[in-house]
Write a protein that holds these residues in place. Structure first.
Motif, PDB file in Angstrom:
ATOM      1  N   SER A   1       0.828  -1.200   0.000  1.00 22.19           N
ATOM      2  CA  SER A   1       0.000   0.000   0.000  1.00 22.19           C
ATOM      3  C   SER A   1       0.863   1.250   0.000  1.00 22.19           C
ATOM      4  N   LEU A   2       0.373   2.304  -0.684  1.00 24.32           N
ATOM      5  CA  LEU A   2       1.154   3.518  -0.853  1.00 24.32           C
ATOM      6  C   LEU A   2       1.002   4.498   0.295  1.00 24.32           C
ATOM      7  N   GLY A   3       0.349   4.104   1.372  1.00 17.59           N
ATOM      8  CA  GLY A   3       0.215   4.988   2.525  1.00 17.59           C
ATOM      9  C   GLY A   3      -0.544   6.251   2.182  1.00 17.59           C
ATOM     10  N   ASP A   4       0.080   7.400   2.405  1.00 13.94           N
ATOM     11  CA  ASP A   4      -0.585   8.677   2.160  1.00 13.94           C
ATOM     12  C   ASP A   4      -0.909   8.897   0.687  1.00 13.94           C
ATOM     13  N   LEU A   5      -0.237   8.168  -0.217  1.00 10.47           N
ATOM     14  CA  LEU A   5      -0.524   8.316  -1.640  1.00 10.47           C
ATOM     15  C   LEU A   5      -1.709   7.462  -2.080  1.00 10.47           C
ATOM     16  N   SER A   6      -2.174   6.573  -1.229  1.00  7.90           N
ATOM     17  CA  SER A   6      -3.307   5.715  -1.561  1.00  7.90           C
ATOM     18  C   SER A   6      -4.557   6.570  -1.718  1.00  7.90           C
ATOM     19  N   VAL A   7      -5.160   6.522  -2.899  1.00 11.00           N
ATOM     20  CA  VAL A   7      -6.316   7.364  -3.198  1.00 11.00           C
ATOM     21  C   VAL A   7      -7.483   7.063  -2.269  1.00 11.00           C
ATOM     22  N   SER A   8      -7.672   5.815  -1.905  1.00  5.99           N
ATOM     23  CA  SER A   8      -8.812   5.426  -1.069  1.00  5.99           C
ATOM     24  C   SER A   8      -8.711   5.915   0.368  1.00  5.99           C
ATOM     25  N   ARG A   9      -7.561   6.468   0.739  1.00  2.00           N
ATOM     26  CA  ARG A   9      -7.430   7.006   2.099  1.00  2.00           C
ATOM     27  C   ARG A   9      -8.229   8.293   2.283  1.00  2.00           C
ATOM     28  N   ASP A  10      -8.598   8.943   1.200  1.00  2.00           N
ATOM     29  CA  ASP A  10      -9.301  10.226   1.287  1.00  2.00           C
ATOM     30  C   ASP A  10     -10.474  10.223   0.320  1.00  2.00           C
TER      31      ASP A  10
ATOM     32  N   CYS B   1      -8.219  -0.170 -11.893  1.00  2.00           N
ATOM     33  CA  CYS B   1      -7.703   1.205 -11.848  1.00  2.00           C
ATOM     34  C   CYS B   1      -7.560   1.693 -10.406  1.00  2.00           C
ATOM     35  N   LEU B   2      -8.606   1.522  -9.618  1.00  2.00           N
ATOM     36  CA  LEU B   2      -8.537   1.965  -8.228  1.00  2.00           C
ATOM     37  C   LEU B   2      -7.506   1.155  -7.461  1.00  2.00           C
ATOM     38  N   HIS B   3      -7.440  -0.138  -7.741  1.00  2.00           N
ATOM     39  CA  HIS B   3      -6.451  -0.980  -7.072  1.00  2.00           C
ATOM     40  C   HIS B   3      -5.036  -0.471  -7.351  1.00  2.00           C
ATOM     41  N   LEU B   4      -4.745  -0.131  -8.600  1.00  2.00           N
ATOM     42  CA  LEU B   4      -3.411   0.362  -8.937  1.00  2.00           C
ATOM     43  C   LEU B   4      -3.132   1.708  -8.287  1.00  2.00           C
ATOM     44  N   LEU B   5      -4.128   2.578  -8.247  1.00  2.11           N
ATOM     45  CA  LEU B   5      -3.941   3.874  -7.594  1.00  2.11           C
ATOM     46  C   LEU B   5      -3.644   3.710  -6.107  1.00  2.11           C
ATOM     47  N   ASP B   6      -4.130   2.638  -5.517  1.00  6.17           N
ATOM     48  CA  ASP B   6      -3.907   2.387  -4.094  1.00  6.17           C
ATOM     49  C   ASP B   6      -2.640   1.572  -3.817  1.00  6.17           C
TER      50      ASP B   6
ATOM     51  N   LEU C   1      -2.257 -11.316 -26.206  1.00  8.41           N
ATOM     52  CA  LEU C   1      -2.487 -11.804 -24.855  1.00  8.41           C
ATOM     53  C   LEU C   1      -1.468 -11.143 -23.939  1.00  8.41           C
ATOM     54  N   LEU C   2      -1.959 -10.454 -22.927  1.00 10.58           N
ATOM     55  CA  LEU C   2      -1.070  -9.727 -22.029  1.00 10.58           C
ATOM     56  C   LEU C   2      -0.568 -10.611 -20.894  1.00 10.58           C
ATOM     57  N   ASP C   3       0.685 -10.428 -20.569  1.00  6.90           N
ATOM     58  CA  ASP C   3       1.238 -11.020 -19.362  1.00  6.90           C
ATOM     59  C   ASP C   3       0.826 -10.125 -18.189  1.00  6.90           C
ATOM     60  N   VAL C   4       0.056 -10.664 -17.274  1.00  3.26           N
ATOM     61  CA  VAL C   4      -0.479  -9.860 -16.171  1.00  3.26           C
ATOM     62  C   VAL C   4       0.185 -10.206 -14.844  1.00  3.26           C
ATOM     63  N   THR C   5       1.429 -10.663 -14.910  1.00  2.50           N
ATOM     64  CA  THR C   5       2.161 -11.032 -13.700  1.00  2.50           C
ATOM     65  C   THR C   5       2.304  -9.856 -12.741  1.00  2.50           C
ATOM     66  N   THR C   6       2.611  -8.671 -13.277  1.00  2.00           N
ATOM     67  CA  THR C   6       2.777  -7.492 -12.422  1.00  2.00           C
ATOM     68  C   THR C   6       1.489  -7.179 -11.677  1.00  2.00           C
ATOM     69  N   LEU C   7       0.384  -7.188 -12.402  1.00  2.00           N
ATOM     70  CA  LEU C   7      -0.907  -6.874 -11.798  1.00  2.00           C
ATOM     71  C   LEU C   7      -1.298  -7.908 -10.748  1.00  2.00           C
ATOM     72  N   ARG C   8      -1.143  -9.180 -11.088  1.00  2.00           N
ATOM     73  CA  ARG C   8      -1.483 -10.225 -10.119  1.00  2.00           C
ATOM     74  C   ARG C   8      -0.572 -10.161  -8.898  1.00  2.00           C
ATOM     75  N   GLY C   9       0.674  -9.769  -9.129  1.00  2.78           N
ATOM     76  CA  GLY C   9       1.596  -9.644  -8.011  1.00  2.78           C
ATOM     77  C   GLY C   9       1.197  -8.546  -7.043  1.00  2.78           C
ATOM     78  N   SER C  10       0.416  -7.591  -7.533  1.00  2.00           N
ATOM     79  CA  SER C  10      -0.060  -6.513  -6.663  1.00  2.00           C
ATOM     80  C   SER C  10      -1.312  -6.911  -5.895  1.00  2.00           C
ATOM     81  N   GLY C  11      -1.852  -8.103  -6.210  1.00  2.99           N
ATOM     82  CA  GLY C  11      -2.995  -8.610  -5.461  1.00  2.99           C
ATOM     83  C   GLY C  11      -4.344  -8.464  -6.123  1.00  2.99           C
ATOM     84  N   TRP C  12      -4.378  -8.274  -7.465  1.00  5.06           N
ATOM     85  CA  TRP C  12      -5.671  -8.082  -8.146  1.00  5.06           C
ATOM     86  C   TRP C  12      -5.926  -9.171  -9.167  1.00  5.06           C
TER      87      TRP C  12
END
Length: 323
Positions: free
Chosen positions: A3-12, A232-237, A286-297
């Motif tokens: 989590s990006l802490g203060d940069l996490s969009v969902s914090r505000d 999108c929101l997951h990546l922003l967070d 076909l996209l390799d989505v390893t990065t995205l899955r590694g972030s938990g989505w």
């Protein structure tokens, strides 16, 4: 990618968030998703209210609205025919839109910006599945190279803002998207909405044959736009890095298989023909989505369910859709 802490969009949830293109397929889904998640200060302007190609108007808007975060989903989009016919407009309009928004976001110190591109940024014959580092390693698909170049420019603009100004801005590259709010125009639509309209009209008219472009053998990955909005929101967070992030399902189907699924959903029982004089486009994307899955989505909407959902929306909005 914690989590990006203060940069996490969902914090505000009260932060002013500008969704550029909030009436389009992707922007509309992002707008709905943010509302469902409790965000209370969403900012949107239609193209008639704000022409993003007009630099002075964009800067005036940012000076007034002062968004803290931006989702840049506005773009001129279309299928193979539109891209092949109007490459100048697809290049010029998209470069102006994204340059004006990104430059204004820099001037008015936007905290988080998510730039949305397309999987067409990758080389036509990139190794499959396509990893993020395939960017700029080969020749683009010629039927949409102008649009792809514009989107590549946007990615590099985001990377430049990170290097020069230390911005925690990111880019996401979705695979082929579909869902409620799509463009079902016969000349401007993408693969799935074009097929849905074609087969549904065949059912309504009693036609016994439907003709699709190409051979039906290319493979396509399809992602429901509501899944894209959630990503999108997951990546922003949860993501802060210079590399664009692939967003997809990690699974693909031949265009012929997709046509069969659409035929089943619409209730079409006739035959399907293929016009092999028409272009196939890229053989496989076909996209390799390893990065995205590694972030938990992970995506949650099955393709057959998504097609049925989109068909229901299309049928309920048919009188108001663009011709």
């Amino acid at each position: 990618m914690s989590s990006l802490g203060d940069l996490s969009v969902s914090r505000d949830l009260d932060a002013p968030i500008y969704v550029a293109g909030h009436r389009g397929l992707v922007g509309g889904a992002v707008w709905r998703h943010l509302g469902e998640k409790g965000f209370t200060n969403l900012i949107g302007r239609s193209s008639s209210e704000l022409d993003l190609r007009d630099r002075d108007s964009v800067f005036d808007f940012f000076a007034e609205a002062r968004p803290r975060h931006v989702v840049l989903a506005a773009a001129k989009v279309g299928g193979i025919l539109a891209n092949s016919t109007y490459p100048v407009e697809f290049l010029s309009d998209n470069i102006r839109i994204q340059t004006n928004v990104i430059d204004a976001a820099l001037k008015f110190d936007v905290d988080r910006l998510l730039f949305l591109g397309s999987s067409c940024i990758y080389p036509k014959f990139a190794d499959q599945p396509i990893t993020e580092d395939s960017l700029l390693t080969g020749t683009l698909e010629p039927t949409n190279d102008a649009y792809a170049i514009a989107k590549i420019t946007g990615i590099l603009h985001i990377q430049a803002a990170r290097r020069e100004y230390g911005k925690s801005w990111i880019s996401a590259m979705p695979t082929n998207l579909y869902g409620p709010g799509d463009n079902f125009s016969p000349t401007g639509s993408h693969l799935l909405p074009a097929m849905l309209r074609r087969y549904d009209e065949a059912v309504a008219s009693g036609a016994t044959s439907v003709t699709n472009w190409g051979t039906g053998t290319p493979r396509r990955e399809l992602l429901h736009v509501d899944d894209m909005a959630a990503a999108c929101l997951h990546l922003l967070d949860h993501f802060d890095g210079p590399t664009q992030v692939n967003v997809g399902t990690g699974r693909d189907h031949t265009i012929a298989e997709i046509a069969e699924m659409v035929a089943t959903a619409t209730g079409y029982t006739g035959t399907t023909e293929w016009d092999t004089t028409r272009p196939d486009g890229t053989p496989r994307k076909l996209l390799d989505v390893t990065t995205l899955r590694g972030s938990g989505w992970e995506p949650t909407i099955d393709l057959a369910d998504g097609i049925a959902d989109t068909l229901t929306w299309y049928r309920s909005h048919t009188p108001a859709l663009r011709n």
